[in-house]
Design a protein around this motif. Structure first.
Motif, short mmCIF file in Angstrom:
data_model
loop_
_atom_site.label_atom_id
_atom_site.label_comp_id
_atom_site.label_asym_id
_atom_site.label_seq_id
_atom_site.Cartn_x
_atom_site.Cartn_y
_atom_site.Cartn_z
N VAL A 8 0.86 -1.19 0.00
CA VAL A 8 0.00 0.00 0.00
C VAL A 8 0.89 1.23 0.00
O VAL A 8 1.89 1.28 0.72
CB VAL A 8 -0.93 0.02 1.24
CG1 VAL A 8 -1.53 1.40 1.45
CG2 VAL A 8 -2.05 -1.00 1.05
N THR A 40 -1.51 -0.94 -4.03
CA THR A 40 -2.75 -0.20 -3.80
C THR A 40 -2.35 1.22 -3.41
O THR A 40 -1.65 1.43 -2.43
CB THR A 40 -3.60 -0.83 -2.68
OG1 THR A 40 -3.93 -2.18 -3.05
CG2 THR A 40 -4.87 -0.03 -2.46
N SER A 62 -3.69 -0.39 -8.31
CA SER A 62 -5.06 0.09 -8.16
C SER A 62 -5.07 1.34 -7.30
O SER A 62 -4.20 1.52 -6.45
CB SER A 62 -5.95 -0.99 -7.52
OG SER A 62 -5.44 -1.37 -6.26
N LEU A 112 -7.49 -4.97 3.62
CA LEU A 112 -6.58 -5.39 2.55
C LEU A 112 -5.46 -6.30 3.04
O LEU A 112 -4.95 -7.12 2.28
CB LEU A 112 -5.96 -4.15 1.88
CG LEU A 112 -6.94 -3.21 1.18
CD1 LEU A 112 -6.21 -1.94 0.73
CD2 LEU A 112 -7.58 -3.90 -0.02
#
Length: 467
Positions: A8, A40, A62, A112
């Motif tokens: 992330v 992410t 993403s 996540l």
């Protein structure tokens, strides 16, 4: 841990921070030796469309929107520093809005369950949220290591919470002065640096945020290498007792498409390597006096030039007519046919790579300097704020790439004569200086070397995720 590494990323809400995070995301997610990395990317909702437009069509990155809470005094719709005038007090309120995303970020991390979280200076609370969930955290510095070494190390605490101008003019204790060109900085630069120690409304200052981020994280990620900043890297690691994972210098990806016809035609009218291009990025602005001295200095060189001059959104509508009103009297007539002044966005990388462009006059923002070196342009640097001053010292003095425009030590002002002198000097650089510049350009553009930096970084990330 399964074979796919999930990372992330959460940069601060400024595109000067978002862009390096995106560059890092692309590097690690596309690394052939990575074995699979999924990223992410978190940002305020209003930034998501622009971020997505900067990603390749096929990607494992993403983008997830965050919703900024209302903060008294922060205008509605402000979701990045690009929405603010540079001196606005709302810039500090934006940091509070970022702090207010903590519950959303914690919820996302619980959902996540990534292996790693890479974060920025504006969210010093993130390790407190992530580490209890088993998510290792990495602080990613978007600045050169020299900036961290000079400004945001624990040794600066020896001056107390409010260092003086004199304190900041000198490097912190233990700074690698023997290997550095920086023995001190002039008063105008030190005065600018004092901002990071200023508390607004009793909140944490930038220095406190950065130091807490680094002290709380598992490791530091930096977009540099030992070849360019070895002594500064060693000093930062020693100061924090944390490893620095080196991503290698962030070399710009070659631009797509063609240069706009009007610029291609205009630049094509001059001999190879003779045009001076000047631009100061999207969030660095010259004063009226600075604009005038820059333009008159370029006129004095006798060389053809293209200058991009922009103003903050709140000061001007950015249209060409606004620029014309600020031009020195008689300037347009005197430089007609060899001088062009433009307001608004341009294809900077395309322009720098045009064969007629030989010199880049810039603010020494790290991305701009890298673009100039990669394009083979000589550099004349006019830093205006913050880390730009230290970047200019690193490249011009430590690495021998380009020159700095001479400034007055008290207020940092420059003259048309100093602009002219810097451009003429770098354009007439001796063979040894050009050879050194070419050596660094070759180093930065060597694909095998850059791929090696990325492969080693991903390997370190996997080791950290398993630890």
């Amino acid at each position: 841990m399964d074979s796919e590494l999930h990372v992330v990323m959460f940069p601060y809400l400024a595109f000067g921070h978002i862009s390096p995070f995106l560059q890092l995301a692309r590097k690690i997610s596309s690394c052939a030796a990575s074995g699979g990395v999924r990223v992410t990317f978190l940002s305020a909702a209003a930034n998501v469309p622009r971020i997505k437009s900067l990603l390749p069509a096929s990607t494992s990155i993403s983008v997830v929107p965050l919703y900024l809470p209302a903060v008294p005094g922060l205008p509605p719709g402000v979701e990045s520093t690009a929405d603010l005038p540079p001196t606005s007090p709302a810039a500090e309120l934006l940091k509070l809005a970022v702090d207010g995303t903590r519950p959303q970020v914690e919820s996302l991390l619980r959902e996540l369950r990534p292996h790693l979280a890479v974060f920025d200076f504006g969210m010093q609370w993130l390790p407190e949220v992530a580490e209890p969930l088993g998510v290792r955290t990495l602080f990613f510095s978007v600045f050169a290591a020299v900036s961290t070494a000079y400004l945001t190390v624990p040794a600066r605490r020896l001056h107390g919470p409010a260092p003086t101008l004199g304190d900041i003019m000198s490097p912190p204790p233990g700074f690698p002065s023997a290997a550095s060109s920086i023995r001190s900085v002039p008063a105008y630069q030190a005065a600018d640096f004092l901002y990071i120690f200023k508390s607004f409304g009793g909140g944490a200052c930038v220095y406190e945020r950065v130091v807490k981020c680094i002290e709380s994280c598992s490791a530091i990620v930096a977009k540099t290498c030992t070849e360019m900043e070895g002594s500064y890297i060693d000093y930062v690691e020693g100061q924090f007792g944390k490893p620095m994972l080196l991503a290698g210098p962030v070399v710009p990806v070659p631009p797509e498409g063609e240069l706009e016809a009007r610029w291609a035609k205009w630049l094509g009218g001059f001999a190879e390597g003779t045009v001076v291009f000047s631009s100061f990025g999207s969030e660095t602005f010259l004063t009226d006096e600075g604009e005038r001295e820059l333009l008159l200095g370029l006129e004095m060189t006798g060389m053809p030039f293209l200058v991009v001059l922009n103003r903050p959104k709140s000061c001007t509508n950015g249209e060409q007519e606004e620029v014309r009103k600020r031009l020195p009297e008689g300037f347009e007539e005197r430089v007609k046919g060899r001088g062009m002044v433009h307001s608004g966005w341009v294809q900077q990388q395309h322009i720098l790579r045009h064969k007629s462009v030989g010199c880049f006059v810039c603010h020494a923002g790290l991305s701009s300097v890298m673009e100039g070196v990669a394009a083979g342009c000589q550099l004349a640097m006019m830093p205006q704020k913050g880390d730009q001053y230290l970047n200019a010292a690193l490249f011009a003095r430590d690495l021998g790439i380009g020159v700095e425009v001479e400034r007055k030590g008290e207020d940092g002002s420059f003259t048309r004569e100093s602009v002219c002198a810097a451009v003429r000097k770098v354009m007439a650089a001796e063979a040894e200086a050009r050879k050194k510049h070419a050596k660094w350009r070759e180093f930065l553009l060597k694909k095998e070397l850059q791929d090696g930096f990325t492969a080693r970084l991903v390997e370190r990330l996997r080791e950290l995720a398993k630890a």
